[in-house]
Design a protein around this motif. Structure first.
Motif, PDB file in Angstrom:
ATOM      1  N   LEU A  48      -0.570  66.968  26.645  1.00 59.75           N
ATOM      2  CA  LEU A  48      -1.564  66.482  27.595  1.00 59.75           C
ATOM      3  C   LEU A  48      -1.592  64.959  27.633  1.00 59.75           C
ATOM      4  N   ALA A  49      -1.371  64.330  26.475  1.00 60.48           N
ATOM      5  CA  ALA A  49      -1.380  62.863  26.422  1.00 60.48           C
ATOM      6  C   ALA A  49      -0.199  62.259  27.173  1.00 60.48           C
ATOM      7  N   SER A  71      -1.813  69.896  33.179  1.00 60.13           N
ATOM      8  CA  SER A  71      -2.873  69.212  32.440  1.00 60.13           C
ATOM      9  C   SER A  71      -4.192  69.966  32.528  1.00 60.13           C
ATOM     10  N   ARG A  93      -7.501  74.427  25.573  1.00 57.66           N
ATOM     11  CA  ARG A  93      -7.932  73.753  24.346  1.00 57.66           C
ATOM     12  C   ARG A  93      -9.451  73.645  24.274  1.00 57.66           C
ATOM     13  N   LEU A 139      -2.046  68.938  22.407  1.00 54.17           N
ATOM     14  CA  LEU A 139      -2.720  67.746  22.917  1.00 54.17           C
ATOM     15  C   LEU A 139      -1.722  66.619  23.183  1.00 54.17           C
ATOM     16  N   ASN A 140      -0.640  66.599  22.400  1.00 56.94           N
ATOM     17  CA  ASN A 140       0.374  65.564  22.640  1.00 56.94           C
ATOM     18  C   ASN A 140       1.024  65.742  24.011  1.00 56.94           C
ATOM     19  N   GLU A 157      -5.630  70.386  17.639  1.00 54.96           N
ATOM     20  CA  GLU A 157      -4.857  69.379  18.367  1.00 54.96           C
ATOM     21  C   GLU A 157      -3.553  69.929  18.934  1.00 54.96           C
ATOM     22  N   TYR A 175      -8.065  64.401  28.165  1.00 54.43           N
ATOM     23  CA  TYR A 175      -7.563  64.131  26.817  1.00 54.43           C
ATOM     24  C   TYR A 175      -8.650  63.512  25.944  1.00 54.43           C
ATOM     25  N   ASN A 176      -9.383  62.572  26.497  1.00 50.85           N
ATOM     26  CA  ASN A 176     -10.424  61.906  25.716  1.00 50.85           C
ATOM     27  C   ASN A 176     -11.605  62.825  25.443  1.00 50.85           C
ATOM     28  N   ALA A 219      -6.242  63.556  33.872  1.00 52.26           N
ATOM     29  CA  ALA A 219      -5.575  63.980  32.641  1.00 52.26           C
ATOM     30  C   ALA A 219      -5.998  63.113  31.459  1.00 52.26           C
ATOM     31  N   ASN A 220      -6.104  61.818  31.688  1.00 53.88           N
ATOM     32  CA  ASN A 220      -6.566  60.919  30.632  1.00 53.88           C
ATOM     33  C   ASN A 220      -8.016  61.218  30.262  1.00 53.88           C
ATOM     34  N   PHE A 276      -6.105  71.559  29.286  1.00 54.38           N
ATOM     35  CA  PHE A 276      -7.477  71.138  29.005  1.00 54.38           C
ATOM     36  C   PHE A 276      -8.387  72.346  28.803  1.00 54.38           C
TER      37      PHE A 276
END
Length: 234
Positions: free
Chosen positions: A142-143, A53, A60, A139-140, A136, A205-206, A201-202, A57
Motif C-alpha cells: 500500500l505504501a 489500494s 487490513r 502495508l508495504n 502490517e 496508509y497513514n 492511498a497515502n 486498506f
C-alpha cells in the motif's frame, strides 16, 4: 426584403455558437482514455493501483479492528486473580481462550514465570513483534502506491506531450490549435489521475499506521501491568 435577410443572417450567426456550445460536454472519462495505446495502458495501470489500494486498506482495516476488539474488558483482572491464587496453568489456558494479540503476548509471559524478568520481557516483546508484523502485512504494498501512481501519471504526461509536439511538427497546412490542445489535455489527465490515486492511498496508509501505533501502545501498557503484577508483593 434586404433588411429581413440581414436579420436572418445575424440570428443564424448568433444561434450557431450556442448550438455548438451546448453540444460541448466535459467528460473526464473521455479525456482519460483519449490518447493512444500507451496512454490507455498507463491509465489502466494507475486505475488498477487505485482499486488495489482500496482493497488493501479495507482488508487490513477490518483485520486490525477485529484483532484489537477481541480482548475482554476484565481480562487483566482475571489474570491477576489466577496468578495471585497460584493458578498459572489456568491463567495460560484463559489466555488461549481469548485468542487476541494481548492474550497471546501475556501467554508468553505467563509461560516464562519463574525465570528471570529479562526472559519474560524478551518473550513478550518477541510475541508483540509477531503480532505487529501480522497487522502490517501488505502495508508495504500500500505504501508503494503513493509513490508509483504519480510517477506513472507523470510518465504518461511526458509521453503525451512528446506525441502532441511530434504530431504538430509533422502537421501540414494551416496550424490548428486543436492538434496541440488535445494532446496537452490528454497528457495532463494522466497526472491528474495519478495524483487522484496517490492522495487517498497515502491517507489510507497513514490511517492504518495510526491504528497499529495505538495497538503497540496498548500492548506496552498491558505488558507493563503484567510486569507490575508479577513483581508486586503478595
Amino acid at each position: 426584403m434586404l433588411l429581413t435577410e440581414l436579420t436572418q443572417i445575424l440570428f443564424a450567426q448568433v444561434a450557431t455558437p450556442n448550438v455548438v456550445a451546448n453540444k460541448l460536454e466535459f467528460s473526464f472519462w473521455d479525456i482519460l482514455f483519449h490518447g493512444g495505446a500507451f496512454a490507455k495502458i498507463v491509465m489502466a495501470t494507475v486505475l488498477a493501483l487505485g482499486v488495489f489500494s482500496v482493497y488493501i486498506f479495507f482488508e487490513r482495516f477490518f483485520y486490525i479492528r477485529r484483532m484489537t476488539t477481541k480482548t475482554d474488558e476484565n481480562f487483566m483482572n482475571y489474570i491477576e486473580d489466577f496468578i495471585r491464587d497460584g493458578k498459572i496453568e489456568a491463567a495460560a489456558d484463559y489466555c488461549k481462550t481469548q485468542n487476541s494479540p494481548e492474550s497471546r503476548i501475556l501467554e508468553k509471559g505467563i509461560s516464562r514465570l519463574g525465570r528471570p524478568v529479562s526472559d519474560i520481557v524478551s518473550a513478550m516483546e518477541s510475541q508483540a513483534q509477531i503480532e505487529v508484523a501480522n497487522m502490517e502485512k501488505n502495508l508495504n504494498l500500500l505504501a508503494v502506491v503513493p509513490s508509483i501512481a504519480p510517477m506513472l501519471g507523470l510518465l504518461g504526461t511526458v509521453i503525451g506531450m512528446i506525441i502532441a509536439f511530434f504530431d504538430l511538427s509533422h502537421a501540414e497546412g494551416a496550424f490548428s490549435p486543436k492538434t496541440l490542445s488535445e494532446g496537452i489535455y490528454t497528457a495532463l489527465g494522466q497526472t491528474a489521475v495519478g495524483l487522484a490515486v496517490a492522495i487517498p492511498a497515502n491517507f489510507f496508509y497513514n490511517i492504518l499506521l495510526t491504528r497499529i501505533d495505538k495497538f503497540v501502545l496498548r500492548t506496552q501498557n498491558v505488558s507493563g501491568e503484567f510486569l507490575d503484577l508479577i513483581n508486586k508483593p503478595l
